[in-house]
Design a protein around this motif. Sequence first.
Motif, PDB file in Angstrom:
ATOM      1  N   GLY A   5     -23.947  35.449 -30.386  1.00 25.06           N
ATOM      2  CA  GLY A   5     -23.159  35.762 -29.207  1.00 25.06           C
ATOM      3  C   GLY A   5     -21.872  36.430 -29.647  1.00 25.06           C
ATOM      4  O   GLY A   5     -21.770  36.936 -30.770  1.00 25.06           O
ATOM      5  N   ILE A   6     -20.884  36.429 -28.788  1.00 25.35           N
ATOM      6  CA  ILE A   6     -19.587  37.028 -29.096  1.00 25.35           C
ATOM      7  C   ILE A   6     -18.629  35.904 -29.475  1.00 25.35           C
ATOM      8  O   ILE A   6     -18.317  35.029 -28.670  1.00 25.35           O
ATOM      9  N   GLY A   7     -18.189  35.920 -30.727  1.00 25.23           N
ATOM     10  CA  GLY A   7     -17.300  34.872 -31.203  1.00 25.23           C
ATOM     11  C   GLY A   7     -15.870  35.083 -30.737  1.00 25.23           C
ATOM     12  O   GLY A   7     -15.375  36.207 -30.703  1.00 25.23           O
ATOM     13  N   ILE A   8     -15.218  34.003 -30.383  1.00 26.88           N
ATOM     14  CA  ILE A   8     -13.819  34.037 -29.950  1.00 26.88           C
ATOM     15  C   ILE A   8     -13.004  33.182 -30.910  1.00 26.88           C
ATOM     16  O   ILE A   8     -13.261  31.982 -31.070  1.00 26.88           O
ATOM     17  N   GLY A   9     -12.031  33.807 -31.562  1.00 25.50           N
ATOM     18  CA  GLY A   9     -11.199  33.079 -32.502  1.00 25.50           C
ATOM     19  C   GLY A   9     -11.810  33.047 -33.888  1.00 25.50           C
ATOM     20  O   GLY A   9     -12.832  33.671 -34.169  1.00 25.50           O
ATOM     21  N   ARG A  10     -11.176  32.272 -34.775  1.00 26.02           N
ATOM     22  CA  ARG A  10     -11.634  32.184 -36.158  1.00 26.02           C
ATOM     23  C   ARG A  10     -12.044  30.778 -36.550  1.00 26.02           C
ATOM     24  O   ARG A  10     -12.314  30.497 -37.696  1.00 26.02           O
ATOM     25  N   GLY A  11     -12.059  29.893 -35.562  1.00 29.79           N
ATOM     26  CA  GLY A  11     -12.361  28.505 -35.868  1.00 29.79           C
ATOM     27  C   GLY A  11     -13.842  28.236 -36.085  1.00 29.79           C
ATOM     28  O   GLY A  11     -14.708  29.012 -35.675  1.00 29.79           O
ATOM     29  N   ILE A  12     -14.128  27.127 -36.741  1.00 30.32           N
ATOM     30  CA  ILE A  12     -15.497  26.671 -36.998  1.00 30.32           C
ATOM     31  C   ILE A  12     -15.548  25.185 -36.649  1.00 30.32           C
ATOM     32  O   ILE A  12     -14.664  24.418 -37.033  1.00 30.32           O
ATOM     33  N   ALA A  13     -16.567  24.798 -35.880  1.00 29.98           N
ATOM     34  CA  ALA A  13     -16.677  23.407 -35.459  1.00 29.98           C
ATOM     35  C   ALA A  13     -18.086  22.892 -35.723  1.00 29.98           C
ATOM     36  O   ALA A  13     -19.058  23.639 -35.634  1.00 29.98           O
ATOM     37  N   VAL A  14     -18.171  21.606 -36.018  1.00 30.98           N
ATOM     38  CA  VAL A  14     -19.450  20.931 -36.221  1.00 30.98           C
ATOM     39  C   VAL A  14     -19.494  19.747 -35.257  1.00 30.98           C
ATOM     40  O   VAL A  14     -18.547  18.957 -35.188  1.00 30.98           O
ATOM     41  N   GLY A  15     -20.574  19.626 -34.502  1.00 33.25           N
ATOM     42  CA  GLY A  15     -20.663  18.514 -33.575  1.00 33.25           C
ATOM     43  C   GLY A  15     -21.969  18.485 -32.813  1.00 33.25           C
ATOM     44  O   GLY A  15     -22.821  19.364 -32.964  1.00 33.25           O
ATOM     45  N   ALA A  16     -22.103  17.461 -31.969  1.00 37.36           N
ATOM     46  CA  ALA A  16     -23.299  17.299 -31.146  1.00 37.36           C
ATOM     47  C   ALA A  16     -23.109  18.007 -29.808  1.00 37.36           C
ATOM     48  O   ALA A  16     -22.006  18.032 -29.240  1.00 37.36           O
ATOM     49  N   VAL A  17     -24.195  18.546 -29.298  1.00 34.27           N
ATOM     50  CA  VAL A  17     -24.173  19.291 -28.040  1.00 34.27           C
ATOM     51  C   VAL A  17     -24.100  18.346 -26.851  1.00 34.27           C
ATOM     52  O   VAL A  17     -24.735  17.286 -26.833  1.00 34.27           O
ATOM     53  N   LEU A  18     -23.311  18.727 -25.875  1.00 33.45           N
ATOM     54  CA  LEU A  18     -23.341  18.072 -24.569  1.00 33.45           C
ATOM     55  C   LEU A  18     -23.373  19.192 -23.539  1.00 33.45           C
ATOM     56  O   LEU A  18     -22.471  20.037 -23.498  1.00 33.45           O
ATOM     57  N   ARG A  19     -24.424  19.211 -22.742  1.00 35.26           N
ATOM     58  CA  ARG A  19     -24.642  20.332 -21.825  1.00 35.26           C
ATOM     59  C   ARG A  19     -24.039  20.061 -20.460  1.00 35.26           C
ATOM     60  O   ARG A  19     -24.045  18.926 -19.965  1.00 35.26           O
ATOM     61  N   MET A  20     -23.547  21.126 -19.853  1.00 33.29           N
ATOM     62  CA  MET A  20     -23.116  21.085 -18.460  1.00 33.29           C
ATOM     63  C   MET A  20     -24.301  21.516 -17.602  1.00 33.29           C
ATOM     64  O   MET A  20     -25.086  22.382 -18.000  1.00 33.29           O
ATOM     65  N   ALA A  21     -24.468  20.909 -16.443  1.00 37.62           N
ATOM     66  CA  ALA A  21     -25.586  21.244 -15.564  1.00 37.62           C
ATOM     67  C   ALA A  21     -25.553  22.718 -15.178  1.00 37.62           C
ATOM     68  O   ALA A  21     -24.481  23.333 -15.104  1.00 37.62           O
ATOM     69  N   GLU A  22     -26.720  23.282 -14.921  1.00 36.00           N
ATOM     70  CA  GLU A  22     -26.819  24.683 -14.525  1.00 36.00           C
ATOM     71  C   GLU A  22     -26.169  24.892 -13.160  1.00 36.00           C
ATOM     72  O   GLU A  22     -26.100  23.967 -12.337  1.00 36.00           O
ATOM     73  N   PRO A  23     -25.680  26.107 -12.873  1.00 40.49           N
ATOM     74  CA  PRO A  23     -25.069  26.387 -11.565  1.00 40.49           C
ATOM     75  C   PRO A  23     -26.069  26.155 -10.440  1.00 40.49           C
ATOM     76  O   PRO A  23     -27.291  26.274 -10.634  1.00 40.49           O
ATOM     77  N   ILE A  24     -25.559  25.813  -9.270  1.00 41.28           N
ATOM     78  CA  ILE A  24     -26.457  25.615  -8.123  1.00 41.28           C
ATOM     79  C   ILE A  24     -27.114  26.938  -7.769  1.00 41.28           C
ATOM     80  O   ILE A  24     -26.542  28.013  -7.946  1.00 41.28           O
ATOM     81  N   ALA A  25     -28.340  26.863  -7.274  1.00 42.61           N
ATOM     82  CA  ALA A  25     -29.124  28.059  -6.971  1.00 42.61           C
ATOM     83  C   ALA A  25     -28.619  28.738  -5.711  1.00 42.61           C
ATOM     84  O   ALA A  25     -27.955  28.122  -4.861  1.00 42.61           O
ATOM     85  N   ALA A  26     -28.948  30.012  -5.578  1.00 36.82           N
ATOM     86  CA  ALA A  26     -28.603  30.748  -4.362  1.00 36.82           C
ATOM     87  C   ALA A  26     -29.351  30.148  -3.186  1.00 36.82           C
ATOM     88  O   ALA A  26     -30.527  29.768  -3.304  1.00 36.82           O
ATOM     89  N   PRO A  27     -28.715  30.022  -2.017  1.00 34.67           N
ATOM     90  CA  PRO A  27     -29.397  29.434  -0.855  1.00 34.67           C
ATOM     91  C   PRO A  27     -30.473  30.358  -0.311  1.00 34.67           C
ATOM     92  O   PRO A  27     -30.398  31.585  -0.462  1.00 34.67           O
ATOM     93  N   ALA A  28     -31.473  29.779   0.313  1.00 31.24           N
ATOM     94  CA  ALA A  28     -32.543  30.570   0.927  1.00 31.24           C
ATOM     95  C   ALA A  28     -31.990  31.361   2.110  1.00 31.24           C
ATOM     96  O   ALA A  28     -31.038  30.936   2.779  1.00 31.24           O
ATOM     97  N   ASP A  29     -32.588  32.518   2.335  1.00 39.24           N
ATOM     98  CA  ASP A  29     -32.156  33.370   3.455  1.00 39.24           C
ATOM     99  C   ASP A  29     -32.877  32.920   4.717  1.00 39.24           C
ATOM    100  O   ASP A  29     -33.870  33.516   5.146  1.00 39.24           O
ATOM    101  N   LEU A  30     -32.373  31.826   5.311  1.00 38.29           N
ATOM    102  CA  LEU A  30     -33.003  31.235   6.480  1.00 38.29           C
ATOM    103  C   LEU A  30     -32.192  31.535   7.736  1.00 38.29           C
ATOM    104  O   LEU A  30     -30.965  31.687   7.676  1.00 38.29           O
ATOM    105  N   PRO A  31     -32.875  31.605   8.899  1.00 42.27           N
ATOM    106  CA  PRO A  31     -32.117  31.789  10.154  1.00 42.27           C
ATOM    107  C   PRO A  31     -31.315  30.529  10.456  1.00 42.27           C
ATOM    108  O   PRO A  31     -31.657  29.430  10.006  1.00 42.27           O
TER     109      PRO A  31
END
Length: 575
Positions: A5-31
């Motif tokens: 990906g595109i790196g930001i800064g010069r730091g290096i980190a080691v650790g365990a992943v913790l994921r944020m939930a995916e964005p909510i989906a687009a709503p259906a096009d309902l009347p």
Amino acid sequence: MQISGIGIGRGIAVGAVLRMAEPIAAPADLPRAADASSEASRAHSALRATADDLSARAVMAGGEARDVLEAQALIAADPSVAVEIDERIEAGQCAERAVFDAFGSYRRTLEGLGGYLAERVADLDDVSRRVIARLTGVPMPEVPTSDLPYILVAHDLAPADTAGLDLEKVLAIVTAAGGPTSHTAILARQRRLPAIVGAAGCRELADGQLVVVDAPAGLVVCDPSATELDGARARGRLAAARDALVAGGGQRAQADGAAAQGAATKPGGLADGTRVPLLANLAHASDAATAIAFGAEGVGLLRTEFLYLDRHRAPSVAEQTERYVEAFRPFAGRPVIVRVLDAGADKKLAFLGHEHEENPALGRRGIRALREHEEVLVDQLRALVAARETTGVELGVMAPMVADADETEYFVELAREVGVSRVGINAEVPSAAVLADQLAPLVDFISIGTNDLTQYALAADRMLGSVAAFQDPWHPAVLRLARMIGAAGAAAGIPVGVCGEAAGDPLLALVLVGLGATELSMTPALLPEVRSELSRYTLAEARGAAEASVAARSAASARAAASSALSLSPRSVPS
């Protein structure tokens, strides 16, 4: 496995992943299920609640996060948004879909402006999702909490998310979306937090998985070996020592820290006294005050598309003059470089005859479109000259998307006839770099547009997430093109600026100076750290880092090579 990906800064980190939930989906096009009045009332209540929530978060936040959250609250409370939602509900849409489509139309406008503003669509999307979440009763995804430090992995982070980050727990950030000027990237730079943005492959990471986030290399190393862990931790300690050196701590560190602090209020320059003016990129007249507050020495890029979009005819000379005067006035006596209308591609204008094109990014864009409608260009140049006379700025005017000497001569001759005394070009087409030795003697300055230069050099649409890995100005192909332009400018004795957002990456800014850039222009918020970084190195060191970068084989290795070259500097290693 490695994820790039595109790196930001010069730091290096080691650790365990913790994921944020995916964005909510687009709503259906309902009347709509209820009458228009009831649906509109639901939508208005959700807008007010969202605005109130964002305002409350802004009070608790600090720095730029507070400003952005306040701006988001104003978007949610904008009457024009409510009116468009009402119109869509009246036409038969449900409240959820009306909100989604109304914000979508504003999103397209921002995308049309390009550059920094195009990357603000994530902020707009966040407001839309928050309103829809309230309408549907679905909770918004929030940054996870943990008792242990972790690597935060997310699709993207909105200002409301970044404002509440616990930096005692978050070791690094990895996002699938975002670019070098997204709020995630800006936050990471400000807090010296390692980050990888635009890393689409991060969706494959699992909670608890051990990773190395190597920002200088632009890599996430998954399930690292013992050797990789040892190497990452050693480099991480060196990066931490380097940051401590800038912040203070020890006699040498305190001296460098004082120099960095002073750099925020002094003219931009290198440690050996080489001047590098630091300017601001502005997309609207109202941005001028912010630029001044962050210490901009002038304007390196004033985009003018805001005057033309969503109009059936070009604005009059009088109207343009008034708006330019508003933008110029805070910079009286300082340089202001204006890019004439860059229409085409995703910014189609009916009065320039734009129609459907199979590949609009390679079509009638910039100077090509203006040349066919010269009256629009002449009116803009006249307005700019009038605004210069009123405000006393040192006006420079440049043409976008210039490809060769013929287009350059056309623009220079026309601009001088109208009264522009300082005429330049925006070098963002690879041919302009290859022919830079022909173009430089014809103009008063050249400004490198790294955003478009990158997408054209690597054939990677900068608005297309699936090729985000290629949208990296660190790529040696882009750096070599920049070096061509820098060399041509030096031979012709003219300034060479960089107005693409690459100039806002402190390490890349130094490399660009080493490649021949003599001034840098960027988003105002990025100015202080770039000032600080430049003040730590000499021109010889910048050139050494540049040569190491252009010899690399990839964007990630170019970034790592520059970082490694500079780590040998006596100003980078504590004694």
